[in-house]
Scaffold this motif. Structure first.
Motif, PDB file in Angstrom:
ATOM      1  N   ASP A 141       0.861  -1.181   0.000  1.00 52.77           N
ATOM      2  CA  ASP A 141       0.000   0.000   0.000  1.00 52.77           C
ATOM      3  C   ASP A 141       0.894   1.226   0.000  1.00 52.77           C
ATOM      4  O   ASP A 141       2.124   1.109  -0.012  1.00 52.77           O
ATOM      5  CB  ASP A 141      -0.978   0.010   1.195  1.00 52.77           C
TER       6      ASP A 141
ATOM      7  N   GLN B  60      -4.751  -1.415  -0.424  1.00 56.47           N
ATOM      8  CA  GLN B  60      -4.543  -1.683   0.984  1.00 56.47           C
ATOM      9  C   GLN B  60      -4.008  -3.095   1.115  1.00 56.47           C
ATOM     10  O   GLN B  60      -3.942  -3.830   0.130  1.00 56.47           O
ATOM     11  CB  GLN B  60      -5.842  -1.540   1.789  1.00 56.47           C
TER      12      GLN B  60
ATOM     13  N   ALA C  81      -2.783  -2.643  10.295  1.00 56.71           N
ATOM     14  CA  ALA C  81      -3.248  -1.259  10.426  1.00 56.71           C
ATOM     15  C   ALA C  81      -3.634  -0.948  11.868  1.00 56.71           C
ATOM     16  O   ALA C  81      -3.977  -1.836  12.643  1.00 56.71           O
ATOM     17  CB  ALA C  81      -4.435  -1.017   9.510  1.00 56.71           C
TER      18      ALA C  81
END
Length: 372
Positions: free
Chosen positions: A59, A90, A241
């Protein structure tokens, strides 16, 4: 703490001693790259013809990949490289990486540098090699390793083991109630299982299949440090994340609120895990892998107990230099002895040393970190 996302040649020259201390002695083989410390020697840039190279990351938001992109862009002119940067949308976007590989083939690039999303991009990487492109994986070795020409990466198993050894030493025989916050639960990625399984091995916990997360015994004895009882509460995917790390940690705490040790796949996941713990008035030892400037500051601040520092700039610049040199008739790089990839080094960063576990302080790590 704000730092430049990449190292200029003058800044890099002043930091070589620290990099050497942090990464240890790296055996470089017959280097197709002009410099062993991650900087560009300019040796590849003598060719008059521009060389097309594509850098394809997972990403463009994770600080690790942002640093890799910026470092490669800064070094491209020195190697007379026309660099195209692309990425998935992503983590998990195999299709985005496949499209970028096909674009590189159509463009006539000489090589591809890629942090492979998963085994789902293996066929596309093979297609690029069949088309004559030299394909180098960065950070994430594919499975099998010979899917690409060579990989420039951290020894992720070793990174995980450092985290596990440190954690076992910190516990000093106390029971370990463990949350494992992995990358995915629906994709097989070498970096994911190597860090997770390496952490367990460092703790002294028997693993079953070394390439599979979550199949180890959920309770038993860990033998690292002074040894003690362990309970594995969960293996939850955080998708690399911060928001994913928070959600994963919340799920784990709902299963057992007494978690006192958290392994995380990377530092954004660790920050999310800490937020979840803090929201419930809890604390735990958190270990991670990355070594970006933000993560190093988290060690300084006590959010992360220890993190294994990687060197993404080194991966990108050495990889780009290799492709440029090969395109101009130079030698191909070789893997590090005893490994099926080229080892770019790792160092454990912590301000709470454990006897018998090599580490550097967050102050020293801050001098060689990457990102903001």
């Amino acid at each position: 703490m704000h730092r430049s996302s990449f190292l200029t040649p003058s800044r890099l020259a002043g930091r070589r001693a620290l990099v050497a201390m942090a990464t240890g002695t790296l055996v470089l083989g017959a280097a197709a790259c002009g410099s062993s410390d991650g900087g560009s020697s300019g040796a590849s840039g003598g060719g008059a013809e521009k060389v097309g190279v594509s850098l394809i990351t997972k990403d463009s938001t994770n600080p690790f990949f942002v640093a890799m992109q910026k470092g490669a862009k800064a070094d491209a002119d020195k190697n007379n490289v026309t660099l195209t940067v692309a990425s998935g949308k992503q983590e998990g976007d195999d299709a985005g990486q496949i499209t970028a590989i096909e674009d590189a083939i159509a463009r006539g690039d000489k090589g591809v540098l890629i942090t492979p999303m998963s085994n789902g991009v293996n066929a596309a990487m093979k297609k690029a090699r069949d088309a004559g492109l030299y394909v180098i994986a960065l950070d994430t070795p594919p499975d099998p390793a010979d899917t690409v020409d060579i990989t420039f990466a951290t020894d992720n198993r070793a990174a995980g083991k450092l985290d596990g050894q440190w954690a076992a030493g910190q516990l000093a025989g106390k029971p370990a109630v463990i949350a494992l916050l992995d990358l995915f639960n629906d994709k097989i990625v070498s970096v994911d299982y190597n860090r997770d399984q390496g952490f367990l091995e460092g703790m002294g916990i028997d693993v079953k299949d070394p390439k599979k997360n979550g199949d180890e015994d959920k309770t038993g004895k860990y033998t690292g440090g002074k040894g003690g009882d362990y309970t594995i509460v969960c293996n939850e995917p955080g998708n690399g994340a911060e928001d994913g790390g928070r959600t994963a940690m919340e799920k784990c705490l709902s299963k057992n609120p007494d978690i006192n040790l958290v392994y995380t796949i990377n530092e954004p996941t660790a920050v999310g895990a800490n937020a979840a713990l803090k929201a419930q008035g809890k604390t735990a030892l958190i270990v991670s892998v990355d070594g970006g400037c933000a993560g190093v500051k988290s060690v300084t601040d006590g959010v992360i107990g220890a993190t294994a520092q990687q060197y993404p700039l080194k991966m990108a610049t050495l990889g780009m230099e290799a492709i440029a040199k090969i395109a101009r008739g130079g030698e191909k790089p070789k893997v590090s002895p005893g490994l099926d990839f080229y080892n770019t080094g790792v160092a454990l960063v912590t301000d709470k040393k454990v006897d018998g576990v090599d580490s550097i302080s967050s102050a020293d790590a801050a001098k060689i970190c990457w990102g903001n």
